[in-house]
Design a protein around this motif. Structure first.
Motif, mmCIF file in Angstrom:
data_model
loop_
_atom_site.group_PDB
_atom_site.id
_atom_site.type_symbol
_atom_site.label_atom_id
_atom_site.label_comp_id
_atom_site.label_asym_id
_atom_site.label_seq_id
_atom_site.Cartn_x
_atom_site.Cartn_y
_atom_site.Cartn_z
ATOM 1 N N SER A 72 5.461 -2.149 -7.960
ATOM 2 C CA SER A 72 5.004 -1.815 -6.603
ATOM 3 C C SER A 72 4.399 -0.424 -6.539
ATOM 4 C CB SER A 72 6.156 -1.957 -5.603
ATOM 5 O OG SER A 72 7.284 -1.209 -6.006
ATOM 6 N N SER A 73 4.951 0.529 -7.294
ATOM 7 C CA SER A 73 4.382 1.880 -7.288
ATOM 8 C C SER A 73 2.986 1.880 -7.894
ATOM 9 C CB SER A 73 5.298 2.856 -8.037
ATOM 10 O OG SER A 73 5.298 2.622 -9.427
ATOM 11 N N GLN A 74 2.762 1.011 -8.852
ATOM 12 C CA GLN A 74 1.435 0.900 -9.462
ATOM 13 C C GLN A 74 0.449 0.200 -8.533
ATOM 14 O OE1 GLN A 74 1.576 -0.419 -13.646
ATOM 15 N NE2 GLN A 74 3.802 -0.253 -13.516
ATOM 16 N N PHE A 75 0.901 -0.875 -7.888
ATOM 17 C CA PHE A 75 0.034 -1.584 -6.951
ATOM 18 C C PHE A 75 -0.323 -0.696 -5.763
ATOM 19 C CE2 PHE A 75 1.096 -5.359 -9.324
ATOM 20 C CZ PHE A 75 0.070 -6.264 -9.062
ATOM 21 N N THR A 126 0.803 -1.224 0.000
ATOM 22 C CA THR A 126 0.000 0.000 0.000
ATOM 23 C C THR A 126 0.836 1.274 0.000
ATOM 24 O OG1 THR A 126 -0.211 -0.134 2.415
ATOM 25 C CG2 THR A 126 -2.008 -1.075 1.088
ATOM 26 N N GLY A 127 2.106 1.187 -0.385
ATOM 27 C CA GLY A 127 2.888 2.392 -0.613
ATOM 28 C C GLY A 127 3.591 2.921 0.623
ATOM 29 N N ILE A 128 4.656 3.700 0.375
ATOM 30 C CA ILE A 128 5.447 4.265 1.478
ATOM 31 C C ILE A 128 5.642 5.771 1.367
ATOM 32 C CG2 ILE A 128 6.680 2.121 1.983
ATOM 33 C CD1 ILE A 128 9.053 3.224 0.368
ATOM 34 N N ASN A 129 5.275 6.379 0.249
ATOM 35 C CA ASN A 129 5.486 7.829 0.165
ATOM 36 C C ASN A 129 4.569 8.550 1.148
ATOM 37 O OD1 ASN A 129 7.006 9.820 -1.788
ATOM 38 N ND2 ASN A 129 5.045 10.771 -1.297
ATOM 39 N N PRO A 130 5.084 9.532 1.883
ATOM 40 C CA PRO A 130 4.247 10.211 2.884
ATOM 41 C C PRO A 130 3.039 10.901 2.257
ATOM 42 C CG PRO A 130 6.573 10.796 3.168
ATOM 43 C CD PRO A 130 6.477 10.047 1.877
ATOM 44 N N PRO A 165 0.437 3.111 -14.554
ATOM 45 C CA PRO A 165 0.414 4.537 -14.207
ATOM 46 C C PRO A 165 1.713 5.039 -13.578
ATOM 47 C CG PRO A 165 -0.933 3.270 -12.697
ATOM 48 C CD PRO A 165 -0.578 2.357 -13.807
ATOM 49 N N PHE A 166 2.072 6.226 -13.991
ATOM 50 C CA PHE A 166 3.200 7.024 -13.529
ATOM 51 C C PHE A 166 2.744 7.824 -12.299
ATOM 52 C CE2 PHE A 166 5.716 11.008 -15.123
ATOM 53 C CZ PHE A 166 6.901 10.617 -14.534
ATOM 54 N N LEU A 167 3.649 8.571 -11.677
ATOM 55 C CA LEU A 167 3.337 9.553 -10.629
ATOM 56 C C LEU A 167 2.745 8.904 -9.384
ATOM 57 C CD1 LEU A 167 1.761 12.312 -12.919
ATOM 58 C CD2 LEU A 167 4.151 12.087 -12.216
ATOM 59 N N SER A 168 3.323 7.771 -8.995
ATOM 60 C CA SER A 168 2.826 7.063 -7.828
ATOM 61 C C SER A 168 3.978 6.598 -6.950
ATOM 62 C CB SER A 168 1.984 5.857 -8.251
ATOM 63 O OG SER A 168 1.438 5.198 -7.125
ATOM 64 N N ASP A 169 3.864 6.818 -5.653
ATOM 65 C CA ASP A 169 4.791 6.269 -4.655
ATOM 66 C C ASP A 169 6.246 6.630 -4.958
ATOM 67 O OD1 ASP A 169 5.310 4.992 -2.281
ATOM 68 O OD2 ASP A 169 5.042 2.966 -3.057
ATOM 69 N N TYR A 170 6.512 7.927 -4.984
ATOM 70 C CA TYR A 170 7.838 8.427 -5.355
ATOM 71 C C TYR A 170 8.948 7.867 -4.463
ATOM 72 C CZ TYR A 170 4.924 11.875 -7.774
ATOM 73 O OH TYR A 170 3.984 12.475 -8.567
ATOM 74 N N ARG A 171 8.678 7.750 -3.174
ATOM 75 C CA ARG A 171 9.703 7.224 -2.265
ATOM 76 C C ARG A 171 10.078 5.785 -2.634
ATOM 77 N NH1 ARG A 171 12.783 9.102 2.277
ATOM 78 N NH2 ARG A 171 10.983 10.019 3.269
#
Length: 319
Positions: free
Chosen positions: A279-282, A15-19, A207-213
């Motif tokens: 992972s950034s897409q998921f 479920t992502g790590i970017n704040p 998709p781009f622009l997801s979960d930058y960290r």
């Protein structure tokens, strides 16, 4: 099988790590309120390109910060009742492309809107002026200014505004407005349906622009995400502002918008994608709470996914 990311079972739970900024929801409500106050001053200009079956127009509207935004608009001729519509979004730095690319859907009775992102390869204006670095990329544009100056904030709002325009067209059935796109276009598809929840179906692809960290941690801040690396090298070489920077990027991280989507989703992902890692897409897909389906291509990366365009078309055609 080969892998460049987590095993599939872990991806399905990731479920992502970017704040996510603490005021994220207030930020986007304020942005949407700004957008709703705008006189769009919609203009339809007949194109020199026309076909016997479809009318083609250059559509212009005024977006946030006064920019005139352009989209190609193709609608079937002689439609006797309101028709479905599909909004198409292009890849990073590109444009809406040729008129002929819109005709497949128009031939099936769809009105088609294809937006040029402001400041990229088409006719839309980039009217914003920001403090700080604007070198090489739109992700970082406005990163040294107030959060409201982030360029992708304005581009995300353009997608929602265009969807609202499509929903209001008398020739369009407002219950059958859909969105689609790949890479940046996939990100904008998610943003569009999140910020304009009347979009009934959407088909984002890698998709781009997801979960930058996460992208940063995987050392994949290159290619489409290269500007993140150059930003740190030039403006924060010792990463003293790292938490601040990733938190600000959280305002334009589509994973944090995904839970707003109400439409039905069909998403495509290649598990060998080194441009927009799986992972950034998921991270975005797993936050979608509406009806959804994922088409997985284990051996494919950021490239054409065989048969997926056909599945998307069937998805939109199904009542």
């Amino acid at each position: 099988m080969p892998t460049i990311d987590m095993p599939l079972k872990e991806l399905q739970a990731y479920t992502g790590i970017n704040p996510k900024p603490a005021d994220f929801d207030a930020y986007w409500e304020r942005a949407l309120n700004e957008m709703r106050q705008i006189d769009a001053a919609i203009e339809l200009v007949p194109s020199a390109f026309q076909t016997p079956q479809a009318e083609c127009f250059d559509l212009y509207f005024t977006g946030v910060k006064g920019a005139r935004v352009h989209a190609k608009y193709v609608r079937p001729r002689h439609a006797s009742e309101p028709q479905p519509a599909v909004i198409q979004f292009h890849g990073y730095t590109g444009s809406a492309g040729d008129w002929t690319e819109r005709l497949a859907y128009a031939s099936l009775g769809f009105s088609v809107f294809a937006m040029d992102c402001r400041g990229q390869g088409g006719k839309s204006e980039d009217s914003g002026s920001v403090k700080g670095n604007t070198h090489h990329g739109h992700i970082i544009r406005g990163l040294d200014d107030e959060p409201d100056k982030l360029l992708f904030r304005d581009i995300f709002l353009d997608t929602a505004q265009l969807a609202g325009i499509a929903l209001g067209m008398p020739e369009v059935d407002p219950n059958r407005v859909y969105a689609m796109g790949g890479s940046q276009g996939g990100a904008l598809t998610i943003a569009c349906a999140a910020l304009e929840p009347r979009v009934a179906k959407l088909a984002p692809v890698f998709p781009f622009l997801s979960d930058y960290r996460r992208v940063w941690d995987m050392d994949l801040d290159k290619d489409a995400y290269h500007e993140l690396r150059t930003f740190f090298r030039h403006f924060d070489p010792q990463h003293e502002r790292e938490e601040e920077i990733f938190t600000k990027l959280g305002y334009i991280d589509i994973q944090h918008l995904a839970n707003r989507i109400q439409g039905e989703v069909l998403m495509g992902v290649g598990l060998m994608d080194t441009i927009c890692p799986p992972s950034s897409q998921f991270a975005a897909y797993n936050k979608i709470t509406s009806k959804k389906r994922l088409e997985i291509f284990p051996d494919f990366g950021h490239e054409g996914l065989p048969g997926l365009n056909d599945k998307v078309m069937q998805f939109f055609l199904k009542e």
